[in-house]
Design an enzyme around this catalytic site. Structure first.
Site, PDB file in Angstrom:
ATOM      1  N   GLU A 118      54.481  50.165  62.902  1.00  7.61           N
ATOM      2  CA  GLU A 118      53.632  49.192  62.205  1.00  7.61           C
ATOM      3  C   GLU A 118      52.344  49.885  61.757  1.00  7.61           C
ATOM      4  OE1 GLU A 118      51.490  44.918  63.353  1.00  7.61           O
ATOM      5  OE2 GLU A 118      51.838  46.450  64.889  1.00  7.61           O
ATOM      6  N   LYS A 139      56.622  40.267  59.051  1.00 12.59           N
ATOM      7  CA  LYS A 139      56.317  39.743  60.383  1.00 12.59           C
ATOM      8  C   LYS A 139      56.191  38.229  60.352  1.00 12.59           C
ATOM      9  CE  LYS A 139      53.069  40.523  64.221  1.00 12.59           C
ATOM     10  NZ  LYS A 139      51.864  41.273  64.635  1.00 12.59           N
ATOM     11  N   CYS A 147      55.468  44.383  66.671  1.00 12.89           N
ATOM     12  CA  CYS A 147      54.394  44.277  67.661  1.00 12.89           C
ATOM     13  C   CYS A 147      54.641  43.157  68.664  1.00 12.89           C
ATOM     14  CB  CYS A 147      53.049  44.135  66.956  1.00 12.89           C
ATOM     15  SG  CYS A 147      51.634  44.575  68.000  1.00 12.89           S
TER      16      CYS A 147
END
Length: 546
Positions: A307, A368, A419
């Site tokens: 990321e 995301k 994440c």
């Protein structure tokens, strides 16, 4: 001459008894207030200290301490503190235990600011208040270890969803990523691991209560030994049953590479050095290609970047596009590139994992789905930016993705999460159709705190839950390769450039947890709700009878 004695009128026996009782009650009432103050309120200092100890002991079960056997001990201590209390007292005592747990377990948030760390910890501790009230109630029911264990699952279910999509960090299951409870993740996912971990703790408390009662003569020693035997038998079945759960590791072998480019320095302002971060990942990929050509490393079939490997939008910044494309062409295989991309209207930013092909360039991508509130987007932006100047560092909100991250990458399919999404059951379950799971993450802000190792622990549990190899690519570490049985095949150090090439199994078979989905969690939540309702009804009837 004998002295005449005065004859007093005789008091009725009932009145005399009532008088003595009233005198005793008055004396007790007169001493009650200072005694309660000395004992720390209605709960009493011993119970308060027991609840605080429970929270602290539970914290030590999590990384980086990793004293996993302490998790059931922490649960037991908290239950012993709450058992038999009124619901209201149980609520605030549960909150106290939550504060003792969340403040140290979330200490990495201090990198954002001490105020943010404390506020977040206190908010998370609030979820333990209704759980504390529920435990205080249901411990009055027969079979209470089962109902109290279900309450842990219910608390985590709410905390992981409300508000703003929830914050499922530091769930009880995430302390058990290398223990006898871990294999149960393949059966019922993280909720079942939480339930069984809590259940063993509750059975421990049950045995302590039974033993203490026998010693005080409240029940015969033989009767007191029976609950201890039951607790031991069930705990043994839980632990022993885990060894019967298969954790297969076979599958078609795929050679993969994970790149960790590193960031120039610690802290929030590393984002101001976006070009340097991109150059680091480009440089490491060129180095990988050179070592492959020299025969020092096997040729990977796919490469994963983390990321934020490129905070420069490659579709708006020609230099960024050229740098990424050159590195991908050099290695000659598809690369999953973590990049920030402007939305078409320029109002928001997308946190993407982009499949970048050496021949056709950027193609399919994942956005995301769970941006971090107050980190990647601001609820109540117009108000908060006036009150807290630090939020000016988030000039635009991140957009929320709308589809799962199952992508074709080279010879196989991957399931991509970004994440903190690894903490969410649904997000990981949705991408478990991929033959490999990928976690792209950027932990630079929280480097050298408890948060990166806690995130790796989550990845280990997810590997077993879904029977998949997991590739963790982090900008500054911790990057990792986790086998489908949870073994760590590779783990990087933090804040160093690194790369790793490995041949790993790509699996397509589904686990029982994949097939059951969220059903075990909701069944345990309903069990907890039903137990609380039954205990509340029973308590109300007793109060009416009195």
């Amino acid at each position: 001459m004998p002295v005449a004695q005065e004859t007093l009128p005789e008091r009725p026996a009932a009145a005399d008894a009532a008088g003595r009782a009233g005198t005793a009650q008055a004396a007790e009432a007169g001493a009650a207030r200072p005694a309660r103050l000395r004992r720390g309120g209605r709960a009493g200092w011993p119970r308060i200290l027991l609840a605080l100890a429970g929270g602290l002991v539970l914290w030590l079960a999590f990384p980086p301490a990793d004293l996993t056997p302490l998790a059931p001990v922490g649960v037991a201590l908290l239950t012993l503190a709450l058992r038999g209390l009124p619901a209201r007292t149980g609520a605030w005592l549960g909150f106290a235990g939550g504060v003792a747990f969340f403040v140290p377990v979330l200490d990495g948030i201090v990198k954002v600011g001490p105020d943010g760390w404390i506020v977040l910890s206190l908010i998370q501790a609030l979820y333990w208040a209704p759980m504390g009230a529920g435990i205080a109630l249901v411990t009055r029911l027969p079979g209470w270890p089962v109902w109290t264990a279900a309450l842990w699952v219910a608390q985590e279910a709410v905390r992981g969803r409300v508000p703003f999509g929830g914050f499922p960090w530091a769930r009880l299951a995430f302390s058990q990523t290398a223990s006898a409870f871990t294999p149960w993740a393949a059966v019922g996912g993280a909720p079942l691991v939480t339930f069984l971990t809590a259940l063993v703790g509750e059975l421990t408390a049950y045995a302590v209560v039974a033993t203490a009662g026998a010693r005080r003569g409240l029940r015969p020693h033989r009767a007191g030994a029976r609950p201890v035997a039951v607790a031991l038998a069930v705990s043994t079945a839980v632990v022993g049953g885990a060894f019967l759960i298969p954790t297969p590791t076979g599958g078609k072998t795929v050679t993969v590479a994970v790149i960790q480019g590193n960031v120039p320095r610690l802290g929030l302002d590393f984002l101001g050095q976006r070009r340097a971060v991109l150059d680091n990942h480009v440089r490491r990929t060129h180095e990988l290609a050179a070592r492959v050509r020299a025969g020092q490393l096997p040729r990977p079939e796919l490469v994963v970047w983390p990321e934020n490997a490129s905070d420069l939008d490659p579709f708006a910044e020609p230099d960024a596009y050229a740098a990424i494309d050159g590195a991908v062409k050099d290695i000659g295989v598809p690369v999953l590139v973590g990049a920030l991309v402007d939305t078409p209207d320029g109002q928001k930013v997308e946190n993407r994992g982009i499949v970048w092909d050496p021949r056709t360039g950027p193609g399919d991508y994942y956005v995301k789905r769970h941006p971090v509130p107050f980190g990647e987007y601001l609820p109540f932006r117009s108000l908060l930016t006036k009150l807290i100047t630090r939020f000016e560092r988030i000039p635009r909100d991140f957009a929320k993705g709308t589809r799962s991250g199952v992508l074709r990458l080279g010879p196989t399919t991957i399931g991509d999460v970004i994440c903190f999404e690894v903490a969410y059951d649904k997000e990981v379950r949705d991408v478990s159709a991929g033959s490999l799971l990928v976690v792209q993450t950027n932990n630079a802000t929280y480097g050298r705190t408890s948060l990166p190792p806690q995130q790796i622990a989550m990845s280990r549990l997810r590997a077993i839950e879904h029977g998949r190899t997991i590739l963790v690519a982090a900008t500054s570490g911790i990057s990792a390769v986790v086998a489908p049985d949870g073994r760590m095949l590779y783990r990087s150090r933090e804040f160093v450039p690194d790369m790793h090439v490995a041949a790993v199994p790509a699996r397509t078979s589904r686990t029982v947890a994949d097939r059951l989905g969220a059903a075990p969690e909701w069944a345990l939540v309903l069990l907890a709700v039903g137990a609380v309702a039954a205990a509340a009804r029973s308590t109300a009837r007793q109060d009416e009878g009195n």
